[in-house]
Design a protein around this motif. Structure first.
Motif, PDB file in Angstrom:
ATOM      1  N   MET A   1       6.344  34.553 -43.748  1.00 45.51           N
ATOM      2  CA  MET A   1       7.120  35.120 -43.996  1.00 45.51           C
ATOM      3  C   MET A   1       6.673  36.886 -43.578  1.00 45.51           C
ATOM      4  O   MET A   1       5.295  36.800 -43.484  1.00 45.51           O
ATOM      5  CB  MET A   1       6.699  35.360 -45.673  1.00 45.51           C
ATOM      6  N   LYS A   2       7.629  37.137 -43.246  1.00 45.02           N
ATOM      7  CA  LYS A   2       7.119  38.693 -43.152  1.00 45.02           C
ATOM      8  C   LYS A   2       8.063  39.360 -44.006  1.00 45.02           C
ATOM      9  O   LYS A   2       9.001  39.773 -44.572  1.00 45.02           O
ATOM     10  CB  LYS A   2       8.461  39.001 -41.676  1.00 45.02           C
ATOM     11  N   LEU A   3       7.237  41.238 -43.788  1.00 44.10           N
ATOM     12  CA  LEU A   3       7.645  42.176 -45.136  1.00 44.10           C
ATOM     13  C   LEU A   3       8.259  42.545 -43.650  1.00 44.10           C
ATOM     14  O   LEU A   3       7.639  43.426 -42.914  1.00 44.10           O
ATOM     15  CB  LEU A   3       6.705  42.606 -45.357  1.00 44.10           C
ATOM     16  N   ILE A   4       9.537  43.761 -43.510  1.00 47.59           N
ATOM     17  CA  ILE A   4      10.215  44.362 -42.774  1.00 47.59           C
ATOM     18  C   ILE A   4      10.486  45.309 -43.230  1.00 47.59           C
ATOM     19  O   ILE A   4      11.374  45.567 -44.510  1.00 47.59           O
ATOM     20  CB  ILE A   4      12.299  43.667 -41.990  1.00 47.59           C
ATOM     21  N   THR A   5      10.524  46.624 -42.575  1.00 44.00           N
ATOM     22  CA  THR A   5      10.411  48.138 -43.426  1.00 44.00           C
ATOM     23  C   THR A   5      10.810  48.973 -42.654  1.00 44.00           C
ATOM     24  O   THR A   5      10.932  48.685 -41.137  1.00 44.00           O
ATOM     25  CB  THR A   5       8.880  48.718 -43.624  1.00 44.00           C
ATOM     26  N   ALA A   6      12.190  49.739 -42.762  1.00 44.81           N
ATOM     27  CA  ALA A   6      12.887  50.434 -42.151  1.00 44.81           C
ATOM     28  C   ALA A   6      12.877  51.748 -42.869  1.00 44.81           C
ATOM     29  O   ALA A   6      12.576  52.399 -43.441  1.00 44.81           O
ATOM     30  CB  ALA A   6      14.266  49.574 -42.293  1.00 44.81           C
ATOM     31  N   ILE A   7      13.065  52.778 -41.697  1.00 47.05           N
ATOM     32  CA  ILE A   7      12.968  53.808 -42.653  1.00 47.05           C
ATOM     33  C   ILE A   7      14.010  54.392 -41.712  1.00 47.05           C
ATOM     34  O   ILE A   7      14.558  54.731 -40.068  1.00 47.05           O
ATOM     35  CB  ILE A   7      11.844  54.871 -41.879  1.00 47.05           C
TER      36      ILE A   7
ATOM     37  N   LEU B   1       9.287  68.718 -42.861  1.00 47.96           N
ATOM     38  CA  LEU B   1       9.902  66.880 -43.822  1.00 47.96           C
ATOM     39  C   LEU B   1      11.193  66.941 -43.914  1.00 47.96           C
ATOM     40  O   LEU B   1      12.302  67.413 -44.933  1.00 47.96           O
ATOM     41  CB  LEU B   1       9.016  66.741 -44.579  1.00 47.96           C
ATOM     42  N   VAL B   2      11.899  65.935 -42.858  1.00 51.85           N
ATOM     43  CA  VAL B   2      13.355  65.573 -42.785  1.00 51.85           C
ATOM     44  C   VAL B   2      13.383  64.449 -43.969  1.00 51.85           C
ATOM     45  O   VAL B   2      12.894  63.509 -44.137  1.00 51.85           O
ATOM     46  CB  VAL B   2      13.743  64.908 -41.889  1.00 51.85           C
ATOM     47  N   PRO B   3      14.536  64.440 -44.851  1.00 56.41           N
ATOM     48  CA  PRO B   3      14.443  63.548 -45.781  1.00 56.41           C
ATOM     49  C   PRO B   3      15.260  61.981 -45.266  1.00 56.41           C
ATOM     50  O   PRO B   3      15.492  61.507 -43.801  1.00 56.41           O
ATOM     51  CB  PRO B   3      15.337  64.055 -46.861  1.00 56.41           C
ATOM     52  N   LYS B   4      14.115  60.794 -45.699  1.00 49.70           N
ATOM     53  CA  LYS B   4      14.925  59.582 -44.709  1.00 49.70           C
ATOM     54  C   LYS B   4      14.901  58.646 -46.445  1.00 49.70           C
ATOM     55  O   LYS B   4      14.256  59.113 -47.553  1.00 49.70           O
ATOM     56  CB  LYS B   4      13.587  58.989 -44.246  1.00 49.70           C
ATOM     57  N   VAL B   5      15.518  57.374 -45.461  1.00 53.91           N
ATOM     58  CA  VAL B   5      15.450  56.371 -47.190  1.00 53.91           C
ATOM     59  C   VAL B   5      14.421  54.901 -46.534  1.00 53.91           C
ATOM     60  O   VAL B   5      14.508  54.381 -45.287  1.00 53.91           O
ATOM     61  CB  VAL B   5      16.427  55.985 -47.399  1.00 53.91           C
ATOM     62  N   ARG B   6      13.475  54.758 -47.074  1.00 54.53           N
ATOM     63  CA  ARG B   6      12.491  53.428 -46.444  1.00 54.53           C
ATOM     64  C   ARG B   6      13.148  51.688 -47.679  1.00 54.53           C
ATOM     65  O   ARG B   6      13.377  51.893 -48.322  1.00 54.53           O
ATOM     66  CB  ARG B   6      10.635  53.683 -47.532  1.00 54.53           C
ATOM     67  N   ILE B   7      13.277  51.176 -46.700  1.00 57.59           N
ATOM     68  CA  ILE B   7      13.739  49.750 -46.895  1.00 57.59           C
ATOM     69  C   ILE B   7      13.227  48.852 -46.620  1.00 57.59           C
ATOM     70  O   ILE B   7      12.906  48.634 -45.911  1.00 57.59           O
ATOM     71  CB  ILE B   7      14.891  49.445 -46.361  1.00 57.59           C
ATOM     72  N   ASP B   8      12.738  47.572 -47.494  1.00 54.32           N
ATOM     73  CA  ASP B   8      11.670  47.550 -47.289  1.00 54.32           C
ATOM     74  C   ASP B   8      12.191  45.904 -48.048  1.00 54.32           C
ATOM     75  O   ASP B   8      13.109  45.605 -48.897  1.00 54.32           O
ATOM     76  CB  ASP B   8      10.224  47.538 -48.313  1.00 54.32           C
ATOM     77  N   VAL B   9      12.032  44.980 -47.227  1.00 51.65           N
ATOM     78  CA  VAL B   9      12.752  43.337 -47.656  1.00 51.65           C
ATOM     79  C   VAL B   9      11.270  42.182 -46.743  1.00 51.65           C
ATOM     80  O   VAL B   9      10.674  42.716 -45.762  1.00 51.65           O
ATOM     81  CB  VAL B   9      14.241  43.420 -46.267  1.00 51.65           C
ATOM     82  N   VAL B  10      11.955  41.523 -47.241  1.00 52.62           N
ATOM     83  CA  VAL B  10      10.915  40.021 -47.521  1.00 52.62           C
ATOM     84  C   VAL B  10      11.681  39.127 -47.389  1.00 52.62           C
ATOM     85  O   VAL B  10      12.298  38.440 -47.933  1.00 52.62           O
ATOM     86  CB  VAL B  10       9.484  39.935 -48.896  1.00 52.62           C
TER      87      VAL B  10
END
Length: 112
Positions: free
Chosen positions: A1-7, A55-64
């Motif tokens: 399994m993998k944890l994928i993180t996106a900013i 600091l610029v606003p971002k969104v962090r998305i985590d998916v396994v």
């Protein structure tokens, strides 16, 4: 399994969610974040006064996801989040050893 993180940029979140749903991704976690990369923030003018936004606003998305799904998920996130401008974000994957569904106690891929 993998944890994928996106900013990614906050206004691209809906496109990323739609792309993941089309791939059959069952769940994700979204967190508000802020930071900077190469752009090092930007300058804004408010009521005639100029100030630096570090600091610029971002969104962090985590998916396994399962290992065999990881590349397709990464490609879908990149395609959905990409604007071609600086600050589009980053995506990375790390191995996950154990996942447990709290409600049922299922472990491993069954817990996804």
């Amino acid at each position: 399994m993998k944890l994928i993180t996106a900013i990614v940029k906050p206004y691209r979140l809906d496109e990323v969610k739609t792309a993941l749903q089309e791939l059959g991704v069952q769940g994700l976690t979204v967190t508000e974040a802020s930071g900077y990369g190469r752009q090092r923030g930007h300058t804004e003018v408010y009521r005639g006064a100029e100030y630096q936004v570090d600091l610029v606003p971002k969104v962090r998305i985590d998916v396994v996801v399962r290992d065999e799904e990881a590349d397709a998920v990464i490609d879908a996130i990149v395609k959905a989040a990409q604007t071609g401008k600086i600050g589009d974000g980053k995506v990375w994957a790390v191995p996950v050893e154990t996942v447990v569904r709290v409600r049922t106690g299922e472990r491993g891929p069954d817990a996804l």
